[in-house]
Design a protein around this motif. Structure first.
Motif, short mmCIF file in Angstrom:
data_model
loop_
_atom_site.label_atom_id
_atom_site.label_comp_id
_atom_site.label_asym_id
_atom_site.label_seq_id
_atom_site.Cartn_x
_atom_site.Cartn_y
_atom_site.Cartn_z
N GLY A 1 -15.52 40.96 138.51
CA GLY A 1 -14.35 41.28 139.32
C GLY A 1 -13.90 42.71 139.11
O GLY A 1 -13.48 43.39 140.06
N HIS B 1 -16.15 44.97 141.07
CA HIS B 1 -15.82 44.92 142.49
C HIS B 1 -14.59 45.77 142.79
O HIS B 1 -14.55 46.50 143.79
CB HIS B 1 -15.58 43.47 142.91
CG HIS B 1 -15.44 43.29 144.39
ND1 HIS B 1 -14.26 43.52 145.06
CD2 HIS B 1 -16.34 42.92 145.33
CE1 HIS B 1 -14.43 43.30 146.35
NE2 HIS B 1 -15.69 42.93 146.55
N SER C 1 -14.72 49.01 145.13
CA SER C 1 -13.87 49.00 146.32
C SER C 1 -13.05 50.29 146.40
O SER C 1 -12.87 50.87 147.48
CB SER C 1 -12.93 47.80 146.30
OG SER C 1 -13.64 46.59 146.42
N GLU D 1 -20.79 46.60 150.68
CA GLU D 1 -19.54 45.86 150.48
C GLU D 1 -19.74 44.38 150.77
O GLU D 1 -19.21 43.52 150.07
CB GLU D 1 -18.44 46.44 151.37
CG GLU D 1 -17.06 45.92 151.05
CD GLU D 1 -15.98 46.76 151.69
OE1 GLU D 1 -14.84 46.74 151.17
OE2 GLU D 1 -16.25 47.45 152.70
N ASP D 2 -20.53 44.07 151.80
CA ASP D 2 -20.81 42.68 152.14
C ASP D 2 -21.54 41.96 151.00
O ASP D 2 -21.42 40.73 150.87
CB ASP D 2 -21.66 42.59 153.41
CG ASP D 2 -20.88 42.96 154.67
OD1 ASP D 2 -19.63 42.99 154.60
OD2 ASP D 2 -21.52 43.26 155.70
N ARG D 3 -22.27 42.73 150.19
CA ARG D 3 -22.98 42.16 149.04
C ARG D 3 -22.12 42.20 147.78
O ARG D 3 -22.64 42.07 146.68
CB ARG D 3 -24.28 42.93 148.81
CG ARG D 3 -25.33 42.66 149.86
CD ARG D 3 -26.48 43.65 149.87
NE ARG D 3 -26.97 44.01 148.57
CZ ARG D 3 -28.09 44.70 148.37
NH1 ARG D 3 -28.83 45.08 149.40
NH2 ARG D 3 -28.48 45.01 147.16
N SER D 4 -20.81 42.36 147.95
CA SER D 4 -19.87 42.41 146.82
C SER D 4 -20.23 43.53 145.84
O SER D 4 -20.05 43.38 144.63
CB SER D 4 -19.83 41.05 146.10
OG SER D 4 -19.32 40.06 146.97
N ASP E 1 -23.01 44.56 144.81
CA ASP E 1 -24.14 44.34 143.92
C ASP E 1 -25.23 45.35 144.28
O ASP E 1 -26.20 45.04 144.99
CB ASP E 1 -24.67 42.91 144.04
CG ASP E 1 -25.79 42.63 143.04
OD1 ASP E 1 -26.13 43.54 142.26
OD2 ASP E 1 -26.31 41.50 143.04
#
Length: 272
Positions: free
Chosen positions: A195, A198, A202, A245-248, A250
């Motif tokens: 988290g 992320h 972000s 971003e869609d892959r968090s 990763d």
């Protein structure tokens, strides 16, 4: 070597080594497209030396020689022949090309950045300078936004290439931001998509998008085909960031690639 042969070689290099770049410049008139390919080939040469397997001192020597050759006759090197011809046709500033070399040299000496201001200075050399060189070909004098756009694309590269850069011994994410989001270099080594990771990424993505939006103010000063080229670059990089971003975030699972259909759609729409 003739300029025609040299341009053919740098365009082949661009298609082989930088598909996004090749998709972007395909919308330009031939003379501009070839000049941008020559700038790319020079930047690619700098990167290949800085990221190669040679000892550091030999890399430094080669980069300094590359810089010195900017003021010499091009000889038979296709990249320098094409770049010399492009510099005769367009007011590509020598200081921007030298800044690219300075960025390559910096990569040999500095592998961490304490805060974003330090990182921004590096990005200005390795990517902002590309924007400054290219805007001379596009035909605008909005150097500031061209530089900002280059920085934006480099910030996206940094997000995308965390794993690759770590393997080269480099961490471009600012150290104070790693600390403030409670992410350590051990987390990068362990590929820990937590988290906290992320949240950190972000924040990086939000800043990259802000730079991208600011840089796109350049469009107001460009002719329609040059504007479409810049929109295409922005669209391709923006789509890559969206996929990350869609892959968090990763970014350790491999580099996200856009399909050829997606790229052609972005080129066709000319939208970001």
């Amino acid at each position: 070597m003739t300029a025609e042969r040299a341009y053919a070689e740098v365009e082949r290099l661009t298609r082989r080594r930088a598909r996004n770049f090749a998709y972007g410049i395909m919308v330009l008139p031939r003379e501009k497209r070839r000049a941008i390919a020559a700038i790319y080939a020079f930047a690619r040469r700098v990167d290949d030396i800085a990221d190669g397997d040679l000892p550091a001192e030999e890399k430094r020597a080669q980069l300094r020689e590359l810089r010195a050759q900017l003021d010499a006759a091009p000889g038979d090197d296709a990249m320098f022949v094409a770049l010399a011809d492009a510099r005769m046709r367009f007011p590509i500033p020598a200081h921007a090309l030298r800044a690219l070399v300075a960025g390559g040299l910096q990569d040999l000496d500095q592998t961490r950045y304490a805060e974003f201001d330090d990182l921004r200075g590096y990005c200005t050399k390795v990517a902002g300078a590309v924007g400054v060189a290219c805007v001379a070909v596009y035909g605008s004098d909005d150097v500031e936004r061209a530089e900002t756009l280059g920085i934006a694309l480099q910030l996206i590269n940094i997000i995308r290439d965390v794993r690759e850069d770590w393997e080269l011994g480099r961490v471009y994410l600012p150290q104070d931001e790693l600390s403030s989001f409670d992410v350590s270099e051990d987390d990068i080594a362990a590929r820990n998509v937590s988290g906290a990771w992320h949240s950190l990424m972000s924040f990086q993505a939000e800043r990259a998008r802000a730079y991208l939006q600011d840089g796109l103010g350049l469009l107001r000063t460009l002719d329609s085909r040059s504007a479409l080229c810049v929109q295409t670059f922005a669209g391709l990089y923006g789509a890559t960031l969206d996929r990350i971003e869609d892959r968090s975030f990763d970014v350790f699972a491999g580099t996200p690639h856009l399909s050829a259909l997606t790229k052609l759609r972005i080129v066709g729409q000319g939208l970001w």
